[in-house]
Design a protein around this motif. Structure first.
Motif, PDB file in Angstrom:
ATOM      1  N   UNK A   1       0.840  -1.195   0.000  1.00 28.70           N
ATOM      2  CA  UNK A   1       0.000   0.000   0.000  1.00 28.70           C
ATOM      3  C   UNK A   1       0.870   1.237   0.000  1.00 28.70           C
ATOM      4  N   UNK A   2       0.354   2.310  -0.572  1.00 23.28           N
ATOM      5  CA  UNK A   2       1.116   3.552  -0.514  1.00 23.28           C
ATOM      6  C   UNK A   2       0.172   4.724  -0.300  1.00 23.28           C
ATOM      7  N   UNK A   3       0.588   5.604   0.584  1.00 21.11           N
ATOM      8  CA  UNK A   3      -0.172   6.825   0.832  1.00 21.11           C
ATOM      9  C   UNK A   3       0.732   7.999   0.475  1.00 21.11           C
ATOM     10  N   UNK A   4       0.174   8.927  -0.316  1.00 23.20           N
ATOM     11  CA  UNK A   4       0.991   9.999  -0.883  1.00 23.20           C
ATOM     12  C   UNK A   4       0.837  11.307  -0.113  1.00 23.20           C
ATOM     13  N   UNK A   5       1.820  12.159  -0.300  1.00 24.71           N
ATOM     14  CA  UNK A   5       1.776  13.490   0.321  1.00 24.71           C
ATOM     15  C   UNK A   5       0.539  14.268  -0.129  1.00 24.71           C
ATOM     16  N   UNK A   6       0.199  14.150  -1.427  1.00 24.21           N
ATOM     17  CA  UNK A   6      -0.896  14.961  -1.963  1.00 24.21           C
ATOM     18  C   UNK A   6      -2.210  14.178  -2.078  1.00 24.21           C
ATOM     19  N   UNK A   7      -2.416  13.188  -1.235  1.00 28.54           N
ATOM     20  CA  UNK A   7      -3.650  12.381  -1.114  1.00 28.54           C
ATOM     21  C   UNK A   7      -3.956  11.573  -2.367  1.00 28.54           C
ATOM     22  N   UNK A   8      -4.107  12.290  -3.507  1.00 26.49           N
ATOM     23  CA  UNK A   8      -4.356  11.626  -4.789  1.00 26.49           C
ATOM     24  C   UNK A   8      -5.593  10.743  -4.791  1.00 26.49           C
ATOM     25  N   UNK A   9      -6.636  11.162  -4.104  1.00 30.81           N
ATOM     26  CA  UNK A   9      -7.888  10.411  -4.231  1.00 30.81           C
ATOM     27  C   UNK A   9      -8.389  10.571  -5.661  1.00 30.81           C
ATOM     28  N   UNK A  10      -9.093   9.536  -6.154  1.00 29.25           N
ATOM     29  CA  UNK A  10      -9.680   9.652  -7.493  1.00 29.25           C
ATOM     30  C   UNK A  10     -10.785  10.707  -7.411  1.00 29.25           C
ATOM     31  N   UNK A  11     -10.647  11.803  -8.158  1.00 26.47           N
ATOM     32  CA  UNK A  11     -11.542  12.942  -7.941  1.00 26.47           C
ATOM     33  C   UNK A  11     -12.978  12.685  -8.378  1.00 26.47           C
ATOM     34  N   UNK A  12     -13.194  11.672  -9.217  1.00 27.32           N
ATOM     35  CA  UNK A  12     -14.538  11.440  -9.736  1.00 27.32           C
ATOM     36  C   UNK A  12     -15.304  10.409  -8.927  1.00 27.32           C
ATOM     37  N   UNK A  13     -14.696   9.922  -7.857  1.00 27.54           N
ATOM     38  CA  UNK A  13     -15.344   8.900  -7.048  1.00 27.54           C
ATOM     39  C   UNK A  13     -15.553   9.396  -5.617  1.00 27.54           C
ATOM     40  N   UNK A  14     -16.644   8.927  -5.001  1.00 23.83           N
ATOM     41  CA  UNK A  14     -16.884   9.279  -3.607  1.00 23.83           C
ATOM     42  C   UNK A  14     -15.841   8.596  -2.721  1.00 23.83           C
ATOM     43  N   UNK A  15     -15.814   9.005  -1.457  1.00 19.95           N
ATOM     44  CA  UNK A  15     -14.871   8.408  -0.503  1.00 19.95           C
ATOM     45  C   UNK A  15     -15.008   6.887  -0.523  1.00 19.95           C
ATOM     46  N   UNK A  16     -16.255   6.438  -0.468  1.00 22.39           N
ATOM     47  CA  UNK A  16     -16.523   5.004  -0.418  1.00 22.39           C
ATOM     48  C   UNK A  16     -16.066   4.321  -1.707  1.00 22.39           C
ATOM     49  N   UNK A  17     -16.383   4.935  -2.836  1.00 25.17           N
ATOM     50  CA  UNK A  17     -16.021   4.340  -4.134  1.00 25.17           C
ATOM     51  C   UNK A  17     -14.508   4.336  -4.341  1.00 25.17           C
ATOM     52  N   UNK A  18     -13.816   5.332  -3.768  1.00 28.79           N
ATOM     53  CA  UNK A  18     -12.358   5.340  -3.841  1.00 28.79           C
ATOM     54  C   UNK A  18     -11.783   4.080  -3.205  1.00 28.79           C
ATOM     55  N   UNK A  19     -12.360   3.698  -2.076  1.00 31.51           N
ATOM     56  CA  UNK A  19     -11.860   2.516  -1.364  1.00 31.51           C
ATOM     57  C   UNK A  19     -12.266   1.241  -2.107  1.00 31.51           C
ATOM     58  N   UNK A  20     -13.468   1.275  -2.724  1.00 32.11           N
ATOM     59  CA  UNK A  20     -13.992   0.063  -3.363  1.00 32.11           C
ATOM     60  C   UNK A  20     -13.290  -0.299  -4.669  1.00 32.11           C
ATOM     61  N   UNK A  21     -12.750   0.708  -5.370  1.00 28.15           N
ATOM     62  CA  UNK A  21     -12.231   0.462  -6.726  1.00 28.15           C
ATOM     63  C   UNK A  21     -11.208  -0.668  -6.770  1.00 28.15           C
ATOM     64  N   UNK A  22     -10.205  -0.587  -5.909  1.00 28.27           N
ATOM     65  CA  UNK A  22      -9.175  -1.630  -5.901  1.00 28.27           C
ATOM     66  C   UNK A  22      -9.729  -2.981  -5.457  1.00 28.27           C
ATOM     67  N   UNK A  23     -10.677  -2.930  -4.519  1.00 28.04           N
ATOM     68  CA  UNK A  23     -11.237  -4.183  -4.001  1.00 28.04           C
ATOM     69  C   UNK A  23     -11.994  -4.934  -5.088  1.00 28.04           C
ATOM     70  N   UNK A  24     -12.736  -4.197  -5.930  1.00 23.68           N
ATOM     71  CA  UNK A  24     -13.503  -4.873  -6.980  1.00 23.68           C
ATOM     72  C   UNK A  24     -12.622  -5.199  -8.191  1.00 23.68           C
ATOM     73  N   UNK A  25     -11.810  -4.239  -8.629  1.00 25.32           N
ATOM     74  CA  UNK A  25     -11.070  -4.441  -9.878  1.00 25.32           C
ATOM     75  C   UNK A  25      -9.783  -5.247  -9.694  1.00 25.32           C
ATOM     76  N   UNK A  26      -9.158  -5.140  -8.535  1.00 18.64           N
ATOM     77  CA  UNK A  26      -7.896  -5.853  -8.327  1.00 18.64           C
ATOM     78  C   UNK A  26      -8.120  -7.145  -7.538  1.00 18.64           C
ATOM     79  N   UNK A  27      -8.900  -7.042  -6.467  1.00 20.89           N
ATOM     80  CA  UNK A  27      -9.123  -8.217  -5.616  1.00 20.89           C
ATOM     81  C   UNK A  27     -10.290  -9.066  -6.093  1.00 20.89           C
ATOM     82  N   UNK A  28     -11.065  -8.547  -7.049  1.00 20.84           N
ATOM     83  CA  UNK A  28     -12.173  -9.315  -7.614  1.00 20.84           C
ATOM     84  C   UNK A  28     -13.331  -9.540  -6.662  1.00 20.84           C
ATOM     85  N   UNK A  29     -13.476  -8.649  -5.688  1.00 23.97           N
ATOM     86  CA  UNK A  29     -14.583  -8.813  -4.742  1.00 23.97           C
ATOM     87  C   UNK A  29     -15.874  -8.272  -5.353  1.00 23.97           C
ATOM     88  N   UNK A  30     -17.007  -8.773  -4.850  1.00 20.51           N
ATOM     89  CA  UNK A  30     -18.297  -8.276  -5.322  1.00 20.51           C
ATOM     90  C   UNK A  30     -18.496  -6.863  -4.786  1.00 20.51           C
TER      91      UNK A  30
END
Lengths: 222, 270
Positions: B106-135
């Protein structure tokens, strides 16, 4: 000389006007959609170092189109190309083709600018959570870019709609052509041109209103 | 804790999560890393300190393979990452392998770099669904759990631009740890924040440290470093100049360079 108003001529042409309006909107929408696809493709070419050989042809395409009057392009495709032995298209197809190619060049610039304005750090944080390059493109770069270019897209749609008036020059029965038809048939010049001006204005303005709401809905980039 | 990499809660056999050996990195003619060695044990919190330009951030980026490096080997859980040996030649692993390996870090950056088009929740979900293959449901549940942990349940449907810097950084931390990585890298994560927002982020990090998360933290927050890190590594000119427990490093610096570096934090440390 006295001018007698007779708005009946407009009411009697309602079906023609409605058809003309729908045709104009349809041609603009088609040019926007296909032109966007062309523009996105060309923008991706221009931003890819791997496709450097294609940069020059794409740049030529964009520069030639953007530096020619649309009306000249319309005449060139409709009158010029068949003379040069290229298969003849009917006037609507010919205009849609021209408008699409025209839109594609402008969209290339819009998308290129959009792609260039996305900070690399968004892609990096995508990579950091384990997205592949392709996933970063589809789930981060592309959606962010669309939100950035949305105002330009709606401006372009409205411009393209107004540009469809030029199709009257090759007798496409859109709104301007219909106005000229009323004018010629009835000599009610004021009614003919007032009615289409109001129609253009109303449609462009409502389009802008709706698009601005959509933009605000998606304006999540500061 | 001793200066060597002793795992804090090393239940599993080996216990070393990150092992870097002789990392050399050049930008053109400038060598910014001149042979970094570092071991990090499971559950350990290692702080990297040093002046800007000493190579801390570059080293973190090498660990996460966001930078290529010219020599040395980094192992995660004993497995070489980024490069492998092919008949005596050092070869970059195929991108698909690098991508998979990166998802373990995992990496956390100085400038946050949240995906600007996604909500807080969706930011966390993106990797879980697309990388980890979770529902979606599973990913959503995990995101909600982490949002609660970082105290942002009531902000889950907010977009990044609607959040303060401190809140954005807490979401970014949640996004990184929700992937259940073996190691999380923190790159000056409070440097871009207004002073009054630093505390809330450090609190989250302290909580993670306590729960046994393996962390490498680049930070100038000396109070945080002295109270949370198990080991402090002082980098100077692209090398590890000194390392040891916080009390050894921060209170009894041996080298002149470290003394003068710490002098800048006079008043913070006693």
């Amino acid at each position: 000389m006295q001018y007698f108003f007779n708005w009946d001529v407009v009411w009697r042409a309602t079906d023609k006007l409605a058809y003309g309006l729908a045709l104009g909107l349809g041609m603009a929408a088609l040019a926007l959609v296909v032109g966007s696809a062309i523009g996105l493709g060309c923008a991706l070419v221009l931003t890819s170092p791997k496709l450097k050989v294609l940069h020059r042809p794409v740049r030529w395409y964009v520069e030639i189109i953007r530096n020619s009057p649309l009306l000249v392009l319309v005449f060139f495709v409709y009158f010029g190309l068949p003379q040069a032995g290229i298969r003849t298209l009917d006037n609507i197809d010919s205009f849609v083709l021209t408008l699409t190619v025209y839109a594609g060049a402008y969209m290339t610039e819009v998308f290129r600018g959009g792609l260039a304005s996305i900070p690399a750090r968004y892609v990096e944080s995508g990579m950091a959570i384990g997205l592949s390059g392709r996933q970063c493109f589809f789930f981060v770069t592309l959606p962010v870019m669309f939100r950035i270019v949305l105002p330009s897209l709606s401006n372009n749609l409205i411009s393209l709609f107004k540009d469809t008036a030029l199709a009257s020059a090759i007798a496409v029965p859109e709104l301007t052509h219909t106005a000229r038809w009323i004018n010629v048939q009835t000599f009610q010049v004021v009614e003919a041109w007032t009615s289409v001006t109001v129609l253009y204005l109303a449609v462009s303005y409502s389009l802008a209103f709706v698009l601005r709401r959509i933009e605000r809905r998606y304006a999540v980039i500061r | 804790m001793s200066a060597t990499a002793t795992p804090a809660n090393g239940q599993d056999g080996d216990g070393i999560v990150l092992s870097a050996r002789d990392i050399h990195k050049r930008f053109g003619d400038v060598e910014v890393l001149k042979g970094i060695d570092l071991d990090v044990g499971k559950g350990e919190v290692v702080a990297l300190i040093g002046a800007s330009g000493s190579g801390k951030t570059t080293f973190l980026r090498c660990v996460n393979m966001l930078e290529e490096y010219q020599a040395g080997i980094i192992r995660i859980g004993g497995v070489p990452i980024g490069y492998h040996d092919e008949g005596g030649r050092r070869v970059r692993l195929p991108e698909s392998t690098v991508v998979r390996q990166r998802s373990e870090i995992g990496m956390v950056f100085q400038s946050f770099n949240l995906f600007p088009h996604l909500t807080a929740r969706a930011n966390i979900m993106l990797g879980l669904t697309k990388v980890r293959g979770k529902s979606k449901a599973e990913a959503g549940a995990i995101a909600d759990r982490w949002l609660e942990r970082v105290g942002l349940t009531d902000r889950k449907d907010h977009y990044p631009y609607q959040l303060s810097g401190g809140q954005q950084q807490r979401v970014a931390i949640a996004r990184a740890v929700a992937m259940d990585p073996r190691l999380v890298l923190f790159d000056e994560v409070t440097s871009a924040l207004d002073p009054e927002l630093v505390g809330e982020v450090l609190t989250v990090m302290r909580d993670l440290a306590k729960s046994g998360m393996t962390m490498v933290v680049v930070s100038h927050e000396m109070l945080f470093v002295s109270s949370v890190a198990g080991r402090v590594v002082f980098m100077d000119g692209g090398r590890v100049a000194e390392q040891g427990s916080p009390s050894e490093i921060l209170k009894n610096p041996k080298s002149e360079r470290l003394r003068s570096f710490l002098g800048r934090f006079h008043g913070v440390l006693r």
